[in-house]
Design a protein around this motif. Structure first.
Motif, PDB file in Angstrom:
ATOM      1  N   THR A 134      -2.040   5.764  14.223  1.00 22.69           N
ATOM      2  CA  THR A 134      -2.324   6.317  12.904  1.00 22.69           C
ATOM      3  C   THR A 134      -1.299   7.365  12.517  1.00 22.69           C
ATOM      4  O   THR A 134      -0.831   7.408  11.363  1.00 22.69           O
ATOM      5  CB  THR A 134      -3.736   6.941  12.891  1.00 22.69           C
ATOM      6  N   ALA A 135      -0.911   8.202  13.468  1.00 19.95           N
ATOM      7  CA  ALA A 135       0.029   9.287  13.181  1.00 19.95           C
ATOM      8  C   ALA A 135       1.420   8.785  12.796  1.00 19.95           C
ATOM      9  O   ALA A 135       2.211   9.537  12.216  1.00 19.95           O
ATOM     10  CB  ALA A 135       0.132  10.216  14.389  1.00 19.95           C
ATOM     11  N   LEU A 136       1.713   7.534  13.077  1.00 16.58           N
ATOM     12  CA  LEU A 136       2.995   6.983  12.650  1.00 16.58           C
ATOM     13  C   LEU A 136       3.114   6.963  11.136  1.00 16.58           C
ATOM     14  O   LEU A 136       4.201   7.187  10.587  1.00 16.58           O
ATOM     15  CB  LEU A 136       3.161   5.549  13.168  1.00 16.58           C
ATOM     16  N   THR A 137       2.000   6.677  10.439  1.00 13.85           N
ATOM     17  CA  THR A 137       2.071   6.443   8.998  1.00 13.85           C
ATOM     18  C   THR A 137       1.284   7.436   8.162  1.00 13.85           C
ATOM     19  O   THR A 137       1.520   7.542   6.962  1.00 13.85           O
ATOM     20  CB  THR A 137       1.574   5.026   8.663  1.00 13.85           C
ATOM     21  N   GLN A 138       0.332   8.171   8.781  1.00 19.18           N
ATOM     22  CA  GLN A 138      -0.486   9.118   8.022  1.00 19.18           C
ATOM     23  C   GLN A 138      -0.574  10.426   8.790  1.00 19.18           C
ATOM     24  O   GLN A 138      -1.049  10.472   9.922  1.00 19.18           O
ATOM     25  CB  GLN A 138      -1.870   8.518   7.754  1.00 19.18           C
ATOM     26  N   SER A 139      -0.110  11.490   8.147  1.00 21.44           N
ATOM     27  CA  SER A 139       0.086  12.760   8.846  1.00 21.44           C
ATOM     28  C   SER A 139      -1.145  13.649   8.889  1.00 21.44           C
ATOM     29  O   SER A 139      -1.197  14.595   9.676  1.00 21.44           O
ATOM     30  CB  SER A 139       1.233  13.534   8.174  1.00 21.44           C
ATOM     31  N   ASP A 140      -2.125  13.382   8.056  1.00 17.51           N
ATOM     32  CA  ASP A 140      -3.303  14.245   7.958  1.00 17.51           C
ATOM     33  C   ASP A 140      -4.212  14.037   9.169  1.00 17.51           C
ATOM     34  O   ASP A 140      -4.669  12.927   9.439  1.00 17.51           O
ATOM     35  CB  ASP A 140      -4.069  13.921   6.668  1.00 17.51           C
ATOM     36  N   ASN A 141      -4.493  15.132   9.881  1.00 13.17           N
ATOM     37  CA  ASN A 141      -5.334  15.053  11.073  1.00 13.17           C
ATOM     38  C   ASN A 141      -6.743  14.548  10.751  1.00 13.17           C
ATOM     39  O   ASN A 141      -7.366  13.870  11.568  1.00 13.17           O
ATOM     40  CB  ASN A 141      -5.405  16.420  11.749  1.00 13.17           C
ATOM     41  N   ALA A 185      11.034   6.125   3.958  1.00 13.17           N
ATOM     42  CA  ALA A 185      11.451   7.017   5.033  1.00 13.17           C
ATOM     43  C   ALA A 185      12.272   6.294   6.092  1.00 13.17           C
ATOM     44  O   ALA A 185      13.317   6.788   6.544  1.00 13.17           O
ATOM     45  CB  ALA A 185      10.211   7.646   5.676  1.00 13.17           C
ATOM     46  N   ARG A 186      11.822   5.114   6.456  1.00 18.33           N
ATOM     47  CA  ARG A 186      12.438   4.418   7.585  1.00 18.33           C
ATOM     48  C   ARG A 186      13.674   3.600   7.181  1.00 18.33           C
ATOM     49  O   ARG A 186      14.691   3.619   7.880  1.00 18.33           O
ATOM     50  CB  ARG A 186      11.394   3.487   8.212  1.00 18.33           C
ATOM     51  N   SER A 212       0.817  -1.216   0.000  1.00 11.89           N
ATOM     52  CA  SER A 212       0.000   0.000   0.000  1.00 11.89           C
ATOM     53  C   SER A 212       0.851   1.266   0.000  1.00 11.89           C
ATOM     54  O   SER A 212       2.056   1.238   0.294  1.00 11.89           O
ATOM     55  CB  SER A 212      -0.911   0.006   1.228  1.00 11.89           C
ATOM     56  N   GLN A 213       0.196   2.378  -0.295  1.00 10.84           N
ATOM     57  CA  GLN A 213       0.899   3.659  -0.392  1.00 10.84           C
ATOM     58  C   GLN A 213       1.587   4.033   0.912  1.00 10.84           C
ATOM     59  O   GLN A 213       2.750   4.445   0.926  1.00 10.84           O
ATOM     60  CB  GLN A 213      -0.077   4.768  -0.792  1.00 10.84           C
ATOM     61  N   SER A 214       0.891   3.921   2.027  1.00 10.82           N
ATOM     62  CA  SER A 214       1.488   4.355   3.291  1.00 10.82           C
ATOM     63  C   SER A 214       2.656   3.454   3.681  1.00 10.82           C
ATOM     64  O   SER A 214       3.646   3.925   4.264  1.00 10.82           O
ATOM     65  CB  SER A 214       0.444   4.384   4.406  1.00 10.82           C
ATOM     66  N   MET A 215       2.595   2.163   3.343  1.00 13.54           N
ATOM     67  CA  MET A 215       3.708   1.264   3.658  1.00 13.54           C
ATOM     68  C   MET A 215       4.898   1.515   2.729  1.00 13.54           C
ATOM     69  O   MET A 215       6.056   1.407   3.151  1.00 13.54           O
ATOM     70  CB  MET A 215       3.251  -0.186   3.570  1.00 13.54           C
ATOM     71  N   ARG A 216       4.644   1.864   1.482  1.00 12.82           N
ATOM     72  CA  ARG A 216       5.745   2.215   0.580  1.00 12.82           C
ATOM     73  C   ARG A 216       6.461   3.464   1.078  1.00 12.82           C
ATOM     74  O   ARG A 216       7.699   3.545   1.074  1.00 12.82           O
ATOM     75  CB  ARG A 216       5.239   2.430  -0.849  1.00 12.82           C
ATOM     76  N   HIS A 217       5.675   4.455   1.481  1.00 15.29           N
ATOM     77  CA  HIS A 217       6.275   5.680   2.010  1.00 15.29           C
ATOM     78  C   HIS A 217       7.054   5.378   3.287  1.00 15.29           C
ATOM     79  O   HIS A 217       8.167   5.895   3.493  1.00 15.29           O
ATOM     80  CB  HIS A 217       5.187   6.720   2.302  1.00 15.29           C
ATOM     81  N   LEU A 218       6.483   4.536   4.143  1.00 13.13           N
ATOM     82  CA  LEU A 218       7.155   4.180   5.392  1.00 13.13           C
ATOM     83  C   LEU A 218       8.499   3.511   5.102  1.00 13.13           C
ATOM     84  O   LEU A 218       9.510   3.831   5.740  1.00 13.13           O
ATOM     85  CB  LEU A 218       6.262   3.243   6.211  1.00 13.13           C
ATOM     86  N   TRP A 241      11.195   7.299  13.743  1.00 10.33           N
ATOM     87  CA  TRP A 241       9.777   6.995  13.585  1.00 10.33           C
ATOM     88  C   TRP A 241       8.885   8.229  13.668  1.00 10.33           C
ATOM     89  O   TRP A 241       7.806   8.260  13.084  1.00 10.33           O
ATOM     90  CB  TRP A 241       9.351   5.964  14.637  1.00 10.33           C
ATOM     91  N   ASP A 242       9.315   9.259  14.364  1.00  4.44           N
ATOM     92  CA  ASP A 242       8.459  10.438  14.472  1.00  4.44           C
ATOM     93  C   ASP A 242       8.558  11.351  13.247  1.00  4.44           C
ATOM     94  O   ASP A 242       7.956  12.422  13.217  1.00  4.44           O
ATOM     95  CB  ASP A 242       8.760  11.233  15.750  1.00  4.44           C
ATOM     96  N   GLN A 243       9.277  10.898  12.211  1.00  2.88           N
ATOM     97  CA  GLN A 243       9.396  11.696  10.983  1.00  2.88           C
ATOM     98  C   GLN A 243       9.046  10.897   9.723  1.00  2.88           C
ATOM     99  O   GLN A 243       9.438  11.272   8.624  1.00  2.88           O
ATOM    100  CB  GLN A 243      10.822  12.238  10.851  1.00  2.88           C
ATOM    101  N   VAL A 244       8.283   9.836   9.858  1.00  2.00           N
ATOM    102  CA  VAL A 244       8.079   8.953   8.708  1.00  2.00           C
ATOM    103  C   VAL A 244       6.648   8.970   8.160  1.00  2.00           C
ATOM    104  O   VAL A 244       6.359   8.316   7.156  1.00  2.00           O
ATOM    105  CB  VAL A 244       8.475   7.496   9.047  1.00  2.00           C
ATOM    106  N   ALA A 245       5.749   9.696   8.766  1.00  2.00           N
ATOM    107  CA  ALA A 245       4.353   9.695   8.307  1.00  2.00           C
ATOM    108  C   ALA A 245       4.225  10.324   6.927  1.00  2.00           C
ATOM    109  O   ALA A 245       4.922  11.285   6.592  1.00  2.00           O
ATOM    110  CB  ALA A 245       3.472  10.440   9.299  1.00  2.00           C
ATOM    111  N   GLY A 246       3.331   9.780   6.109  1.00  2.00           N
ATOM    112  CA  GLY A 246       3.081  10.292   4.772  1.00  2.00           C
ATOM    113  C   GLY A 246       1.693  10.886   4.647  1.00  2.00           C
ATOM    114  O   GLY A 246       0.956  11.015   5.625  1.00  2.00           O
ATOM    115  N   ASN A 247       1.328  11.225   3.411  1.00  2.00           N
ATOM    116  CA  ASN A 247       0.069  11.937   3.193  1.00  2.00           C
ATOM    117  C   ASN A 247      -1.025  11.063   2.569  1.00  2.00           C
ATOM    118  O   ASN A 247      -1.980  11.588   1.994  1.00  2.00           O
ATOM    119  CB  ASN A 247       0.297  13.174   2.320  1.00  2.00           C
TER     120      ASN A 247
END
Length: 359
Positions: free
Chosen positions: A167-174, A121-122, A112-118, A129-135
């Motif tokens: 959730t905030a680990l992988t997706q940054s949108d509130n 980043a990671r 998935s998209q969020s796992m590819r971004h993770l 870990w506190d800088q790896v969340a995507g959109n």
């Protein structure tokens, strides 16, 4: 009377069943193509075509969303609840080494998209870990947190804080966080024994007033204007709330009203996917899921099959619908053929029983 344990077991197994049902006909946006490949009505597990997203999997096998849900359930059992540091270590040790940042690769045949971004980043960029969340605007955090919602079904405050953190680990949108916690809170109420009906949002809003859910709220009862300064209930813990508004908690009741309103007709029911949208974004997924789970609150088979036959992102639609209906009907009322058809039946049943014993 359906026991809480049967509702919890129905929710988790319903999610695994729904995810596995979607492996074959996943992501057909041309419904004529899907019907040509799988027939006019898909009513069971199917094998994906070799050139499709989950090519190589067998009918009844879970793919990546199911694998991550399984890992989360194992994490909760091992740690007696959610532990952020232990979750991150599990992902570092047991999941990220198995993916490569490419879409058509990794456990389950698709990443998935969020796992590819993770992964980028990671692993590639070696970020903390506190800088790896995507959109990603998708439901990937909801999918794995189904287990967390079940585990904390009787403690909405712990549920909301743990799921927000995860959730905030992988997706940054509130907003993604808000809608993820909203779905999870609905599932928790169903595990408690509530129904997905037009009254469910009032119960969720009461939890906001009680300081159990971190949503900003200024209205009084029934969304009326505040009757003075004292009507705004903002707990010392949340202040104005982690989430800007409680609208995600209000949506389920509107979908439930549509499901019972004789003047609103979506026929056949799978066309809810067309009405609310077939794409992957969370704002397309959740309305169709709530509608189908409310309309088929007593019929697991009909609910998941209509979710499946709507095409598009039908794997997630069926997974999330399966969890909500499974919680309402309880495990004993899930058709046996859906249990028997799962490739990892014994392992998933054992895992589910272990999680249920923890709640």
């Amino acid at each position: 009377m359906i026991s809480k344990k049967d509702r919890a077991k129905g929710a988790l197994m319903g999610a695994f069943i729904g995810e596995a049902l979607g492996v074959g006909p996943h992501w057909y946006y041309d419904l004529e193509d899907m019907r040509a490949e799988y027939g006019d009505w898909i009513d069971d597990y199917t094998e994906p075509k070799a050139d499709r997203y989950h090519g190589g999997l067998k009918a009844g096998e879970i793919s990546q969303a199911g694998i991550l849900l399984k890992m989360m359930a194992e994490h909760l059992i091992e740690n007696d609840g959610y532990n952020q540091a232990a979750f991150c270590k599990m992902m570092d040790d047991d999941f990220l080494p198995k993916i490569s940042g490419k879409a058509m690769a990794g456990p389950g045949g698709y990443t998935s998209q969020s796992m590819r971004h993770l992964w980028r980043a990671r692993v590639k960029n070696e970020l903390p870990w506190d800088q790896v969340a995507g959109n990603a605007d998708t439901t990937e955090a909801i999918e794995r947190n189904i287990a967390v919602a079940i585990f904390y079904a009787e403690d909405l405050e712990a549920l909301s804080l743990n799921i927000t953190e995860n959730t905030a680990l992988t997706q940054s949108d509130n907003l993604i966080g808000s809608l993820t916690v909203s779905y999870s809170s609905v599932l928790a109420l169903l595990v408690q024994g509530e129904k997905l009906d037009p009254q469910i949002s009032a119960k969720l809003m009461q939890a906001v007033d009680d300081g159990k859910l971190p949503f900003h709220k200024v209205t009084s009862a029934n969304l009326n204007p505040p009757a003075g300064d004292n009507m705004v209930k903002e707990s010392d813990l949340y202040g104005e709330g982690i989430f800007a508004s409680p609208d995600g908690l209000l949506s389920p009741s509107y979908m439930a009203r549509a499901a019972v309103d004789e003047d609103i007709k979506i026929e056949p029911a799978w066309k809810a996917a067309v009405v609310y949208g077939m794409p992957c974004a969370i704002y397309h997924m959740l309305p169709a899921v709530y509608y189908l789970a409310a309309r088929f609150k007593d019929d697991f088979e009909a609910g998941v099959l209509h979710a499946l036959n709507g095409g598009g992102q039908n794997q997630v639609r069926t997974m999330l619908t399966g969890a909500l209906i499974g919680a309402q009907v309880g495990f004993p009322r899930i058709p046996e053929r859906f249990i028997e058809g799962l490739q990892q039946k014994d392992e998933l049943l054992s895992l589910t029983d272990k999680l249920v014993e923890k709640i």
